[in-house]
Design an enzyme around this catalytic site. Sequence first.
Site, PDB file in Angstrom:
ATOM      1  N   GLN A  78       1.791   7.740   8.249  1.00 12.72           N
ATOM      2  CA  GLN A  78       2.937   7.720   9.155  1.00 12.72           C
ATOM      3  C   GLN A  78       3.568   9.093   9.323  1.00 12.72           C
ATOM      4  OE1 GLN A  78       5.195   4.750   6.996  1.00 12.72           O
ATOM      5  NE2 GLN A  78       4.440   5.699   5.126  1.00 12.72           N
ATOM      6  N   HIS A  95      19.890  -1.352  -0.610  1.00 16.81           N
ATOM      7  CA  HIS A  95      19.284  -1.388  -1.948  1.00 16.81           C
ATOM      8  C   HIS A  95      20.019  -2.349  -2.889  1.00 16.81           C
ATOM      9  CE1 HIS A  95      17.442   2.513  -0.525  1.00 16.81           C
ATOM     10  NE2 HIS A  95      16.436   1.692  -0.738  1.00 16.81           N
ATOM     11  N   ASP A 104      11.081   5.323  -1.481  1.00 12.81           N
ATOM     12  CA  ASP A 104      12.257   6.205  -1.525  1.00 12.81           C
ATOM     13  C   ASP A 104      12.984   6.113  -2.868  1.00 12.81           C
ATOM     14  OD1 ASP A 104      13.077   3.641   0.511  1.00 12.81           O
ATOM     15  OD2 ASP A 104      14.262   3.913  -1.321  1.00 12.81           O
ATOM     16  N   ASP A 144      -2.114  -0.149  -1.758  1.00 11.80           N
ATOM     17  CA  ASP A 144      -1.694  -1.185  -0.818  1.00 11.80           C
ATOM     18  C   ASP A 144      -1.180  -2.409  -1.574  1.00 11.80           C
ATOM     19  OD1 ASP A 144      -3.376  -2.654   2.110  1.00 11.80           O
ATOM     20  OD2 ASP A 144      -1.450  -3.116   1.128  1.00 11.80           O
ATOM     21  N   GLY A 145       0.066  -2.789  -1.293  1.00  9.54           N
ATOM     22  CA  GLY A 145       0.651  -3.934  -1.984  1.00  9.54           C
ATOM     23  C   GLY A 145      -0.091  -5.223  -1.684  1.00  9.54           C
ATOM     24  N   ASP A 159       9.997  -4.357  -0.136  1.00  3.92           N
ATOM     25  CA  ASP A 159      10.878  -3.357   0.491  1.00  3.92           C
ATOM     26  C   ASP A 159      10.026  -2.556   1.471  1.00  3.92           C
ATOM     27  OD1 ASP A 159      12.847  -0.590  -0.948  1.00  3.92           O
ATOM     28  OD2 ASP A 159      12.492  -1.228   1.128  1.00  3.92           O
ATOM     29  N   SER A 160       9.590  -3.243   2.544  1.00  2.00           N
ATOM     30  CA  SER A 160       8.625  -2.620   3.459  1.00  2.00           C
ATOM     31  C   SER A 160       9.308  -2.127   4.734  1.00  2.00           C
ATOM     32  CB  SER A 160       7.577  -3.668   3.843  1.00  2.00           C
ATOM     33  OG  SER A 160       8.141  -4.563   4.803  1.00  2.00           O
TER      34      SER A 160
HETATM   35  N1  SAM Z   1      14.487   0.245   3.936  1.00  2.00           N
HETATM   36  C1  SAM Z   1      13.398   0.451   4.755  1.00  2.00           C
HETATM   37  C2  SAM Z   1      13.370  -0.537   5.863  1.00  2.00           C
HETATM   38  O1  SAM Z   1      13.911  -1.615   5.740  1.00  2.00           O
HETATM   39  O2  SAM Z   1      12.855  -0.263   6.918  1.00  2.00           O
HETATM   40  C3  SAM Z   1      12.131   0.461   3.958  1.00  2.00           C
HETATM   41  C4  SAM Z   1      12.038   1.629   3.172  1.00  2.00           C
HETATM   42  S1  SAM Z   1      10.599   1.911   2.253  1.00  2.00           S
HETATM   43  C5  SAM Z   1      10.539   3.595   2.492  1.00  2.00           C
HETATM   44  C6  SAM Z   1       9.239   1.253   3.102  1.00  2.00           C
HETATM   45  C7  SAM Z   1       7.922   1.687   2.515  1.00  2.00           C
HETATM   46  O3  SAM Z   1       6.920   0.661   2.639  1.00  2.00           O
HETATM   47  C8  SAM Z   1       7.315   2.920   3.206  1.00  2.00           C
HETATM   48  O4  SAM Z   1       7.396   4.014   2.346  1.00  2.00           O
HETATM   49  C9  SAM Z   1       5.861   2.517   3.504  1.00  2.00           C
HETATM   50  O5  SAM Z   1       4.933   3.552   3.257  1.00  2.00           O
HETATM   51  C10 SAM Z   1       5.674   1.348   2.550  1.00  2.00           C
HETATM   52  N2  SAM Z   1       4.595   0.425   2.917  1.00  2.00           N
HETATM   53  C11 SAM Z   1       4.236   0.013   4.163  1.00  2.00           C
HETATM   54  N3  SAM Z   1       3.168  -0.823   4.104  1.00  2.00           N
HETATM   55  C12 SAM Z   1       2.844  -0.930   2.772  1.00  2.00           C
HETATM   56  C13 SAM Z   1       1.831  -1.649   2.053  1.00  2.00           C
HETATM   57  N4  SAM Z   1       0.933  -2.409   2.705  1.00  2.00           N
HETATM   58  N5  SAM Z   1       1.818  -1.563   0.702  1.00  2.00           N
HETATM   59  C14 SAM Z   1       2.728  -0.789   0.035  1.00  2.00           C
HETATM   60  N6  SAM Z   1       3.708  -0.063   0.668  1.00  2.00           N
HETATM   61  C15 SAM Z   1       3.762  -0.146   2.011  1.00  2.00           C
END
Ligand code: SAM
Length: 279
Positions: free
Chosen positions: A32, A63, A87, A138-139, A156-157
């Site tokens: 991204q 949070h 984050d 990957d979660g 928290d995606s």
């Molecule tokens: N608070 C924010 C929101 O509600 O939009 C989310 C913040 S957090 C930074 C989101 C994170 O999810 C990103 O850093 C992203 O890279 C991660 N992410 C996206 N898809 C993912 C996956 N399949 N597995 C693990 N992390 C993932």
Amino acid sequence: MPEDWFLEKHTPYAGLSLAVSARLHDQHSDFQHIEVLDTPEYGRVLLLDGCVMLTDRDEHVYHEMIVHPALLLHPRPRRVLIIGGGDGGSVREALRHTELERIVLVEIDEAVIDTARRYFPALTAGLDDPRVAVHCEDGFTYLDAHRGQYDLIVVDSIDPVGEAAKLFTSAFYEKVRDGLRKGGCAVFQTESPFYSTEVLAQVQERMRTLFRHVAPYLAHIPTYPSGLWSFTFASDAIDPLNTALQREPAFLAELKYLTPELLRAAFVLPAYLRRRLGG
Ligand code: SAM
């Protein structure tokens, strides 16, 4: 009038604009576009693919609300998994619960963690705590090898796009359910109830086929689309609408948004949502 402005469209006709005092970071990772801004109104801001992820001024709402309600409703939480959350904010809040033995962060994009460490040190300080383990993967697939291990799983995606789209599927919700220990619960960020009512409705419908108790709750996050955000609590054991807080730790007095009364009120939905989501 400031020269530089940031604009995030929430719909084709509405959005958020912020005056920008400095553009500190601009990087395209494997996953991204990562940017960091300084703004007079909201302080430092993290953007992913042009969307506000967090700001210094209102990140605490997100949070506190994605982590504490479930941990205060669970009788004996010890092991927490956070999917996404690179984050560090959700880890920071989880660490307040001294009874937790293990907090595992699974973030797909290491560049988000590195950027947060550099520009948001107060958010990421907890990542080096001995109770915390960080995995950059990957979660969606992480859970395949970690069944029945967690008391709380926090998703928290980002929005349901790109690598995160699969985190809004029934297949993923099933993996989350199977990742829980007996009596466990899960919390997901589930988008704006105002602009994405149908996304939220679909999430409820899908989760209700997998979990006995599914309940959305709301919070006011000024820089998020529509300023109103939703989270969804899911569990086979804990009914959040009929469960008393299991403890009121001293740190509650330090929180800037959540209170025991607000935790209750957050599950009370406005009429349009009650009608659309049923339940
Ligand atoms: N608070 C924010 C929101 O509600 O939009 C989310 C913040 S957090 C930074 C989101 C994170 O999810 C990103 O850093 C992203 O890279 C991660 N992410 C996206 N898809 C993912 C996956 N399949 N597995 C693990 N992390 C993932």
